[in-house]
Design an enzyme around this catalytic site. Sequence first.
Site, PDB file in Angstrom:
ATOM      1  N   ASP A  85      33.321  51.801  50.078  1.00  0.00           N
ATOM      2  CA  ASP A  85      32.658  53.107  50.126  1.00  0.00           C
ATOM      3  C   ASP A  85      32.337  53.593  48.713  1.00  0.00           C
ATOM      4  OD1 ASP A  85      35.231  53.715  49.403  1.00  0.00           O
ATOM      5  OD2 ASP A  85      35.592  55.166  51.004  1.00  0.00           O
ATOM      6  N   SER A  86      32.691  52.777  47.701  1.00  0.00           N
ATOM      7  CA  SER A  86      32.204  53.023  46.336  1.00  0.00           C
ATOM      8  C   SER A  86      30.678  52.936  46.307  1.00  0.00           C
ATOM      9  CB  SER A  86      32.819  52.026  45.355  1.00  0.00           C
ATOM     10  OG  SER A  86      32.682  50.705  45.856  1.00  0.00           O
ATOM     11  N   ASP A 104      34.741  49.069  54.256  1.00  0.00           N
ATOM     12  CA  ASP A 104      35.495  50.325  54.262  1.00  0.00           C
ATOM     13  C   ASP A 104      35.060  51.212  55.425  1.00  0.00           C
ATOM     14  OD1 ASP A 104      37.392  50.462  52.227  1.00  0.00           O
ATOM     15  OD2 ASP A 104      35.882  50.955  50.700  1.00  0.00           O
ATOM     16  N   LYS A 141      38.622  48.040  56.281  1.00  0.00           N
ATOM     17  CA  LYS A 141      39.667  48.543  55.378  1.00  0.00           C
ATOM     18  C   LYS A 141      39.732  50.051  55.524  1.00  0.00           C
ATOM     19  CE  LYS A 141      39.159  48.701  50.579  1.00  0.00           C
ATOM     20  NZ  LYS A 141      39.280  50.136  50.307  1.00  0.00           N
ATOM     21  N   GLU A 177      42.166  53.693  54.081  1.00  0.00           N
ATOM     22  CA  GLU A 177      43.103  54.176  53.059  1.00  0.00           C
ATOM     23  C   GLU A 177      44.296  54.883  53.702  1.00  0.00           C
ATOM     24  OE1 GLU A 177      40.981  56.622  50.223  1.00  0.00           O
ATOM     25  OE2 GLU A 177      39.576  55.005  49.724  1.00  0.00           O
ATOM     26  N   GLU A 194      45.645  50.169  44.314  1.00  0.00           N
ATOM     27  CA  GLU A 194      44.738  50.678  43.281  1.00  0.00           C
ATOM     28  C   GLU A 194      45.489  51.547  42.275  1.00  0.00           C
ATOM     29  OE1 GLU A 194      41.030  52.294  44.679  1.00  0.00           O
ATOM     30  OE2 GLU A 194      40.477  53.019  42.681  1.00  0.00           O
TER      31      GLU A 194
HETATM   32  O1  KIV Z   1      35.326  51.265  47.680  1.00  0.00           O
HETATM   33  C1  KIV Z   1      35.746  50.404  46.886  1.00  0.00           C
HETATM   34  O2  KIV Z   1      35.001  49.813  46.090  1.00  0.00           O
HETATM   35  C2  KIV Z   1      37.170  50.108  46.905  1.00  0.00           C
HETATM   36  C3  KIV Z   1      37.708  49.260  45.786  1.00  0.00           C
HETATM   37  C4  KIV Z   1      37.814  50.066  44.551  1.00  0.00           C
HETATM   38  C5  KIV Z   1      38.993  48.613  46.129  1.00  0.00           C
HETATM   39  O3  KIV Z   1      37.874  50.533  47.764  1.00  0.00           O
END
Ligand code: KIV
Length: 273
Positions: free
Chosen positions: A53-54, A92, A122, A124, A191
């Site tokens: 989600d980055s 994510d 994934k 959190e 992280e």
């Molecule tokens: O969203 C993302 O890029 C991440 C990484 C920083 C692990 O969760």
Amino acid sequence: MSTHKKSDIKKITTHQLQEMKNRGEKIAMLTAYDYSMARIIDGAGIDVILVGDSASNVMAGNETTLPITLDQMIYHASSVVKAVKRALVVVDIPFGYYQGSSGEALRSSIRIMKESGAHAVKLEGGSEVKDSVLRILSAGVPVMGHLGLTPQSIYKFGTYTVRAKENEEAKKLIEDALLLQECGCFGVVLEKIPAELGKKVSSQLRIPTIGIGAGPDTDGQVLVMQDMLGITKEFKPRFLRRYADLNAVITSAVNNYVVDVKAKNFPSEDEKY
Ligand code: KIV
């Protein structure tokens, strides 16, 4: 261009990641959000591609990961999946699509899997997302956890600084990692935590840990692709190693193009029909 035929390539699975941990082979993971880049990094031998989600930051220009929607994540993920022949693709679940209830978490995961063709999701958090993790796993969807600095909770933390430096938070992180393992997660991202804690968690868990700013002893490493390629310039955390300066390469190429167009040097005789 890769010379592999699709059938020659051994696809990476969650089981193979486990075998890699068992034999001490480190796991290389990077983010990607589009077809062209995913094709390059898959051909270059990356084990896991995270459609993170980055994307909210590096693709959409938002300050945080919070605004990105499930539809947008599915769009990025399906572009990546089309390019990938070997890597495991993990997506994510974005903020707001799993915290409400385990039913919502399951529905979001099923949409990701069905509509993008990705291989795993994934999310959190630890004990607070236990029910969601179990529900998603019950549908046969592999889940990766994410502990330490969890950017979807940035407004709770107030800062992107190193997490779990104090004993109490470190203890909770270890408990959460063990819980995610017991639930059936196939791996956990750690992280921005102290290297000693990254080492401790990685040795206590059977499943692989993937670190970003968690020291050298996690079972694998992940970086945001735009950061490691030097496309983003302002982001300079200590953990980031830049493997290229694409910002400079692209700037110079575009400058040269502009000069050529203005000077009527492009296209040439050979470049016209
Ligand atoms: O969203 C993302 O890029 C991440 C990484 C920083 C692990 O969760």
